[in-house]
Scaffold this active site. Structure first.
Site, mmCIF file in Angstrom:
data_model
loop_
_atom_site.group_PDB
_atom_site.id
_atom_site.type_symbol
_atom_site.label_atom_id
_atom_site.label_comp_id
_atom_site.label_asym_id
_atom_site.label_seq_id
_atom_site.Cartn_x
_atom_site.Cartn_y
_atom_site.Cartn_z
ATOM 1 N N TYR A 1 -8.589 -11.228 7.497
ATOM 2 C CA TYR A 1 -8.222 -10.880 5.668
ATOM 3 C C TYR A 1 -9.444 -11.875 5.263
ATOM 4 O O TYR A 1 -10.070 -10.992 4.519
ATOM 5 C CB TYR A 1 -6.711 -11.522 5.873
ATOM 6 C CG TYR A 1 -6.492 -11.225 4.836
ATOM 7 C CD1 TYR A 1 -5.650 -10.111 3.721
ATOM 8 C CD2 TYR A 1 -6.699 -12.677 3.527
ATOM 9 C CE1 TYR A 1 -5.518 -9.761 2.708
ATOM 10 C CE2 TYR A 1 -6.019 -12.188 2.307
ATOM 11 C CZ TYR A 1 -5.833 -11.296 1.608
ATOM 12 O OH TYR A 1 -5.553 -10.864 0.127
ATOM 13 N N ASP B 1 -3.334 7.575 3.714
ATOM 14 C CA ASP B 1 -3.737 6.517 4.682
ATOM 15 C C ASP B 1 -5.075 6.368 4.597
ATOM 16 O O ASP B 1 -6.455 6.543 5.241
ATOM 17 C CB ASP B 1 -2.973 6.559 6.097
ATOM 18 C CG ASP B 1 -3.081 5.592 6.787
ATOM 19 O OD1 ASP B 1 -3.577 4.653 6.521
ATOM 20 O OD2 ASP B 1 -2.792 5.906 7.769
ATOM 21 N N LYS C 1 -12.123 -9.655 2.728
ATOM 22 C CA LYS C 1 -12.127 -10.035 1.268
ATOM 23 C C LYS C 1 -13.451 -11.075 0.886
ATOM 24 O O LYS C 1 -14.278 -10.350 -0.025
ATOM 25 C CB LYS C 1 -10.661 -10.513 1.084
ATOM 26 C CG LYS C 1 -9.806 -10.510 1.014
ATOM 27 C CD LYS C 1 -9.295 -8.758 0.442
ATOM 28 C CE LYS C 1 -8.034 -8.464 0.540
ATOM 29 N NZ LYS C 1 -8.062 -7.270 -0.885
ATOM 30 N N ASN D 1 -6.987 -2.046 -4.855
ATOM 31 C CA ASN D 1 -5.762 -2.636 -4.855
ATOM 32 C C ASN D 1 -5.575 -2.927 -3.674
ATOM 33 O O ASN D 1 -4.977 -3.626 -2.758
ATOM 34 C CB ASN D 1 -4.797 -3.028 -6.278
ATOM 35 C CG ASN D 1 -3.712 -3.282 -5.472
ATOM 36 O OD1 ASN D 1 -3.418 -4.813 -5.597
ATOM 37 N ND2 ASN D 1 -2.679 -3.077 -5.098
HETATM 38 N N1 LIG Z 1 0.593 -11.224 -3.278
HETATM 39 C C1 LIG Z 1 -0.544 -11.532 -3.004
HETATM 40 O O1 LIG Z 1 -0.253 -13.042 -2.755
HETATM 41 C C2 LIG Z 1 -1.909 -11.613 -2.727
HETATM 42 C C3 LIG Z 1 -3.038 -12.672 -3.194
HETATM 43 C C4 LIG Z 1 -4.118 -12.341 -2.694
HETATM 44 C C5 LIG Z 1 -4.571 -10.878 -2.542
HETATM 45 N N2 LIG Z 1 -3.787 -9.822 -2.697
HETATM 46 C C6 LIG Z 1 -4.304 -8.402 -2.332
HETATM 47 O O2 LIG Z 1 -3.633 -7.802 -3.804
HETATM 48 C C7 LIG Z 1 -3.528 -7.030 -3.110
HETATM 49 C C8 LIG Z 1 -2.008 -6.135 -3.164
HETATM 50 O O3 LIG Z 1 -1.088 -6.372 -2.320
HETATM 51 P P1 LIG Z 1 0.571 -7.002 -2.423
HETATM 52 O O4 LIG Z 1 0.625 -8.408 -2.486
HETATM 53 O O5 LIG Z 1 0.724 -6.187 -3.842
HETATM 54 O O6 LIG Z 1 1.568 -6.409 -1.204
HETATM 55 P P2 LIG Z 1 2.098 -5.411 -1.083
HETATM 56 O O7 LIG Z 1 3.391 -5.353 -1.475
HETATM 57 O O8 LIG Z 1 2.516 -5.008 0.621
HETATM 58 O O9 LIG Z 1 0.956 -3.473 -1.676
HETATM 59 C C9 LIG Z 1 -0.157 -3.117 -0.588
HETATM 60 C C10 LIG Z 1 0.037 -1.996 -0.878
HETATM 61 O O10 LIG Z 1 -1.332 -1.283 -0.025
HETATM 62 C C11 LIG Z 1 -1.357 -0.381 0.729
HETATM 63 N N3 LIG Z 1 -1.834 0.374 1.461
HETATM 64 C C12 LIG Z 1 -1.312 -0.499 2.612
HETATM 65 N N4 LIG Z 1 -2.157 0.201 4.090
HETATM 66 C C13 LIG Z 1 -2.465 1.095 4.012
HETATM 67 C C14 LIG Z 1 -3.093 1.712 4.132
HETATM 68 N N5 LIG Z 1 -3.448 1.865 5.373
HETATM 69 N N6 LIG Z 1 -4.009 2.720 3.326
HETATM 70 C C15 LIG Z 1 -3.156 2.869 2.472
HETATM 71 N N7 LIG Z 1 -2.419 2.532 1.874
HETATM 72 C C16 LIG Z 1 -2.553 0.861 1.871
HETATM 73 C C17 LIG Z 1 0.206 -0.018 0.778
HETATM 74 O O11 LIG Z 1 1.105 1.420 0.150
HETATM 75 P P3 LIG Z 1 2.452 1.900 0.532
HETATM 76 O O12 LIG Z 1 3.291 0.319 1.220
HETATM 77 O O13 LIG Z 1 3.429 3.023 0.077
HETATM 78 O O14 LIG Z 1 1.802 1.979 2.992
HETATM 79 C C18 LIG Z 1 0.716 -1.030 -0.813
HETATM 80 O O15 LIG Z 1 0.664 -0.063 -1.782
HETATM 81 C C19 LIG Z 1 -3.804 -6.425 -1.393
HETATM 82 O O16 LIG Z 1 -5.394 -6.050 -1.802
HETATM 83 C C20 LIG Z 1 -3.800 -8.459 -1.554
HETATM 84 O O17 LIG Z 1 -4.785 -8.748 0.001
HETATM 85 C C21 LIG Z 1 -2.480 -10.363 -2.760
#
Ligand SMILES: NC(=O)c1ccc[n+]([C@@H]2O[C@H](COP(=O)([O-])OP(=O)(O)OC[C@H]3O[C@@H](n4cnc5c(N)ncnc54)[C@H](OP(=O)(O)O)[C@@H]3O)[C@@H](O)[C@H]2O)c1
Length: 267
Positions: A165, A71, A169, A98
């Site tokens: 956020y 975490d 970033k 990530n």
């Molecule tokens: N999807 C988009 O449109 C988008 C756009 C721009 C940037 N991003 C970036 O892409 C990355 C992944 O996001 P996603 O959209 O794929 O969302 P997601 O499916 O919610 O993935 C988030 C990941 O981060 C982990 N995480 C969250 N809180 C944490 C903590 N306290 N400690 C350690 N790990 C933690 C989660 O682990 P658990 O679930 O196992 O707890 C999960 O594996 C993020 O950095 C996000 O800002 C996403």
């Protein structure tokens, strides 16, 4: 509609730690890196079912993989977590920062700053610690290394609700540039991937609601949402020697979303 199956550069045998590989973009990255031949340390926090699914998918593709939980809100645990990750394959060639939390809140609803602080811890301080431990370990081992930070278009252009956020970033992109400058001399490259809107399990319901999809996709010159496959392919590119002259850069992957400025209308 996505047109082509992406081609993956060669990452045969490369040892790579991906944080947040239990769902969404991180899981897509794991799949792409497995296809490219990597050996993977797959981090997760709470989603045990998700990380098992990622593990199964990558191992079915023939990749070696190991799971590690941490975490990142608890920053003091990160050095020990990194040491464990480094030991899995007796070293790492790449780090993908990530994992992140997508905090959406008006600042006036977060007057204590609790959400702000949590967001900065997971999205910025954790990548700082992981990157610094990675660079130090590479330097000590006298080996090269590559870091990819998953930032966001919110680091460049943002809107209401995203003070925490967007700050995390934009900070990640700025920190990436400094790390590229500091660590180039050790053969360590550092870049950011800045995704636009990529539907993931967390957002499928909202983003595929027809009116919402029409609005969002209509704002993208490329005419579609991004996919986790897009992000995986680009991450493989950034980790590979194909991008060996690239360091200190933000690679925006948003279907053209933020290229369009909001200019006042005139005939
Ligand atoms: N999807 C988009 O449109 C988008 C756009 C721009 C940037 N991003 C970036 O892409 C990355 C992944 O996001 P996603 O959209 O794929 O969302 P997601 O499916 O919610 O993935 C988030 C990941 O981060 C982990 N995480 C969250 N809180 C944490 C903590 N306290 N400690 C350690 N790990 C933690 C989660 O682990 P658990 O679930 O196992 O707890 C999960 O594996 C993020 O950095 C996000 O800002 C996403």
């Amino acid at each position: 509609m996505q047109k082509t199956q992406a081609q993956f550069p060669d990452l045969k045998g490369k040892r790579i730690l991906i944080t947040g590989a239990s769902s969404g973009i991180g899981a897509g990255m794991a799949l792409a890196l497995a296809r490219a031949g990597s050996r993977l340390v797959l981090h997760y926090n709470r989603n045990e079912i998700g990380i098992e699914k990622t593990y199964q998918t990558v191992t079915e593709l023939g990749a070696e993989a190991q799971l590690l939980q941490c975490d990142f809100k608890n920053l003091t645990t990160i050095p020990a977590f990194f040491d464990q990750a480094w030991q899995v394959f007796e070293g790492l060639d790449g780090l993908v920062n990530n994992a992140g939390i997508i905090t959406k809140s008006l600042s006036l609803k977060d007057k204590t700053g609790q959400q702000f602080n949590n967001t900065i811890a997971v999205n910025l301080q954790a990548p700082y610690l992981l990157s610094t431990h990675f660079a130090d370990a590479c330097k000590t081992a006298q080996q090269e290394g590559v870091i990819v930070n998953n930032s966001s278009v919110h680091g460049q252009a943002t809107c209401e609700w995203f003070a925490a956020y967007a700050a995390s970033k934009a900070g990640l992109d700025a920190m990436m540039k400094v790390h590229a400058v500091e660590w180039g001399q050790y053969g360590i490259r550092v870049n950011s991937l800045a995704p636009g809107v990529v539907p993931v399990e967390r957002t499928f319901d909202v983003l595929y609601e027809p009116a919402m999809e029409k609005k969002w996709v209509g704002a993208m010159p490329a005419g579609r949402y991004g996919s986790v496959e897009d992000m995986g392919a680009t991450t493989a590119f950034l980790l590979s020697d194909v991008s060996e002259w690239m360091t200190g850069s933000v690679l925006t992957m948003d279907g053209g979303l933020i290229a369009r400025g909001h200019y006042p209308y005139r005939d």
